[in-house]
Design a protein around this motif. Structure first.
Motif, short mmCIF file in Angstrom:
data_model
loop_
_atom_site.label_atom_id
_atom_site.label_comp_id
_atom_site.label_asym_id
_atom_site.label_seq_id
_atom_site.Cartn_x
_atom_site.Cartn_y
_atom_site.Cartn_z
N GLN A 139 0.82 -1.16 0.01
CA GLN A 139 -0.02 0.00 0.19
C GLN A 139 0.89 1.21 -0.15
O GLN A 139 0.75 2.12 -0.82
N GLN A 140 1.90 1.38 0.73
CA GLN A 140 2.74 2.36 0.90
C GLN A 140 3.57 2.80 -0.35
O GLN A 140 3.83 3.72 -0.92
N VAL A 141 4.01 1.67 -0.97
CA VAL A 141 4.59 1.75 -2.31
C VAL A 141 3.90 2.34 -3.34
O VAL A 141 4.11 3.37 -4.07
N GLY A 142 2.37 1.92 -3.42
CA GLY A 142 1.62 2.38 -4.30
C GLY A 142 1.34 3.67 -4.11
O GLY A 142 1.10 4.47 -4.97
N GLN A 143 1.14 4.28 -2.88
CA GLN A 143 0.78 5.72 -2.40
C GLN A 143 2.03 6.32 -2.63
O GLN A 143 1.55 7.61 -3.21
N VAL A 144 3.14 5.94 -2.59
CA VAL A 144 4.06 6.94 -3.04
C VAL A 144 4.18 7.31 -4.39
O VAL A 144 4.45 8.16 -4.84
N ALA A 145 4.00 6.06 -5.17
CA ALA A 145 3.99 6.05 -6.52
C ALA A 145 2.97 7.21 -7.14
O ALA A 145 3.15 7.98 -8.14
N ALA A 146 1.83 6.98 -6.50
CA ALA A 146 0.81 7.91 -7.00
C ALA A 146 0.72 9.24 -6.60
O ALA A 146 0.64 10.18 -7.28
N GLU A 147 1.53 9.59 -5.65
CA GLU A 147 2.26 10.94 -5.22
C GLU A 147 2.88 11.46 -6.12
O GLU A 147 2.88 12.72 -6.51
N ILE A 148 4.17 10.70 -6.38
CA ILE A 148 4.94 11.12 -7.42
C ILE A 148 4.42 11.70 -8.80
O ILE A 148 4.52 12.65 -9.61
N ARG A 149 3.43 10.76 -9.19
CA ARG A 149 2.78 10.70 -10.73
C ARG A 149 1.76 11.88 -10.60
O ARG A 149 1.55 12.59 -11.39
N SER A 150 1.13 12.38 -9.33
CA SER A 150 0.40 13.24 -9.41
C SER A 150 0.94 14.64 -9.36
O SER A 150 0.40 15.65 -9.63
N PHE A 151 2.28 14.89 -9.33
CA PHE A 151 2.99 16.16 -9.70
C PHE A 151 2.86 16.56 -11.17
O PHE A 151 2.72 17.54 -11.20
N ARG A 152 2.72 15.74 -11.82
CA ARG A 152 2.27 15.94 -13.32
C ARG A 152 1.91 14.80 -13.88
O ARG A 152 2.76 13.88 -14.51
N LYS A 153 0.46 14.64 -13.99
CA LYS A 153 -0.26 13.32 -14.82
C LYS A 153 -0.10 13.57 -16.27
O LYS A 153 0.05 14.53 -16.88
N PRO A 154 0.25 12.42 -16.70
CA PRO A 154 0.20 12.29 -18.41
C PRO A 154 -1.15 13.05 -18.82
O PRO A 154 -2.12 12.67 -18.66
N GLU A 155 -0.74 13.91 -19.95
CA GLU A 155 -1.70 14.65 -20.41
C GLU A 155 -2.07 13.87 -21.83
O GLU A 155 -1.07 13.32 -22.67
N PRO A 156 -3.22 14.18 -22.44
CA PRO A 156 -3.80 13.18 -23.39
C PRO A 156 -3.27 13.84 -24.91
O PRO A 156 -3.74 13.35 -26.06
N TYR A 157 -2.87 15.00 -24.73
CA TYR A 157 -2.60 15.61 -26.13
C TYR A 157 -1.26 15.55 -26.79
O TYR A 157 -1.04 14.90 -27.98
N LYS A 158 -0.07 15.40 -25.91
CA LYS A 158 1.23 15.21 -26.21
C LYS A 158 1.63 13.79 -25.50
O LYS A 158 2.81 13.47 -26.17
N GLY A 159 1.11 13.45 -24.47
CA GLY A 159 1.39 12.28 -23.65
C GLY A 159 2.50 12.64 -22.64
O GLY A 159 3.30 11.62 -21.95
N LYS A 160 2.81 13.97 -22.38
CA LYS A 160 3.86 14.33 -21.52
C LYS A 160 3.40 14.29 -19.91
O LYS A 160 2.36 14.34 -19.59
N GLY A 161 4.34 13.93 -19.14
CA GLY A 161 4.11 13.64 -17.62
C GLY A 161 4.82 12.62 -16.93
O GLY A 161 5.51 11.72 -17.89
N VAL A 162 4.31 12.21 -15.86
CA VAL A 162 4.97 11.30 -15.11
C VAL A 162 3.82 9.96 -15.20
O VAL A 162 2.54 10.18 -14.88
N ARG A 163 4.39 8.76 -15.69
CA ARG A 163 3.39 7.66 -15.90
C ARG A 163 4.14 6.66 -15.46
O ARG A 163 5.45 6.33 -15.32
N TYR A 164 3.22 5.37 -15.20
CA TYR A 164 3.71 4.34 -14.88
C TYR A 164 4.41 3.36 -15.97
O TYR A 164 3.80 3.53 -17.10
N VAL A 165 5.38 2.48 -15.63
CA VAL A 165 5.94 1.70 -16.86
C VAL A 165 4.97 0.77 -17.55
O VAL A 165 4.18 0.12 -16.64
#
Length: 177
Positions: A139-165
């Motif tokens: 749970q803690q690993v997933g929460q940290v990954a979600a927090e880091i991803r939330s700093f810049r979620k991938p946007e749908p037009y160019k695909g820029k951002g932080v995403r899971y592999v």
């Protein structure tokens, strides 16, 4: 009947599971984890098998049964092998680097984002566009990954951002003239 809840959890060699009332403690080579079973379920330790069963007459027993069994299973998996989440940064100038124990991210803002991981979580950045999060608590690993991803979620037009592999981001067509 819960299909997941019915299955017993096998305790591998080298792992010790102790139960005191509703509290379950799992110790292994990577560390120690604790979990308190909900009041709607009861746990029973039989040699190298741990079974969870619902309490009769409880309304939430069916809902908590499978969840409690999965929590115990994930604790055993965590102290044995650990859990890992990988993130990738896509975008021009998007970078990740380690500053001591902190993760420093450059995500297109006017400032760097410094993230201090909680205790029990190890973050590494083997490449400038890759971040690996490891720990024993799923749970803690997933929460940290979600927090880091939330700093810049991938946007749908160019695909820029932080995403899971391996995450697929559906791209939208831009505005037409």
């Amino acid at each position: 009947m819960s299909r997941i809840g019915k299955q017993p959890v096998t305790i591998p060699a080298g792992i010790t599971l102790t139960q005191t009332g509703q509290a379950v403690t799992v110790k292994g080579p990577k560390g120690e984890l604790n979990f308190t079973l909900p009041d709607a379920v009861t746990g029973k330790l039989d040699g190298d098998q741990f079974t969870v069963s619902p309490v009769e007459g409880e309304k939430t027993a069916k809902a908590m049964w499978g969840m409690a069994r999965t929590m115990v299973f994930n604790m055993i998996e965590g102290v044995t092998n650990g859990f890992k989440k990988e993130l990738e940064l896509r975008g021009v100038g998007y970078r990740a680097a380690m500053k001591g124990n902190d993760l420093s991210l450059q995500l297109g803002y006017s400032h760097d984002i410094d993230y201090t991981p909680p205790a029990g979580i190890k973050i590494t950045a083997p490449k400038p566009t890759e971040v690996i999060i490891e720990g024993i608590d799923k749970q803690q690993v997933g929460q940290v990954a979600a927090e880091i991803r939330s700093f810049r979620k991938p946007e749908p037009y160019k695909g820029k951002g932080v995403r899971y592999v391996g995450e697929y981001v559906r791209s939208k067509e831009g505005k037409k003239k």
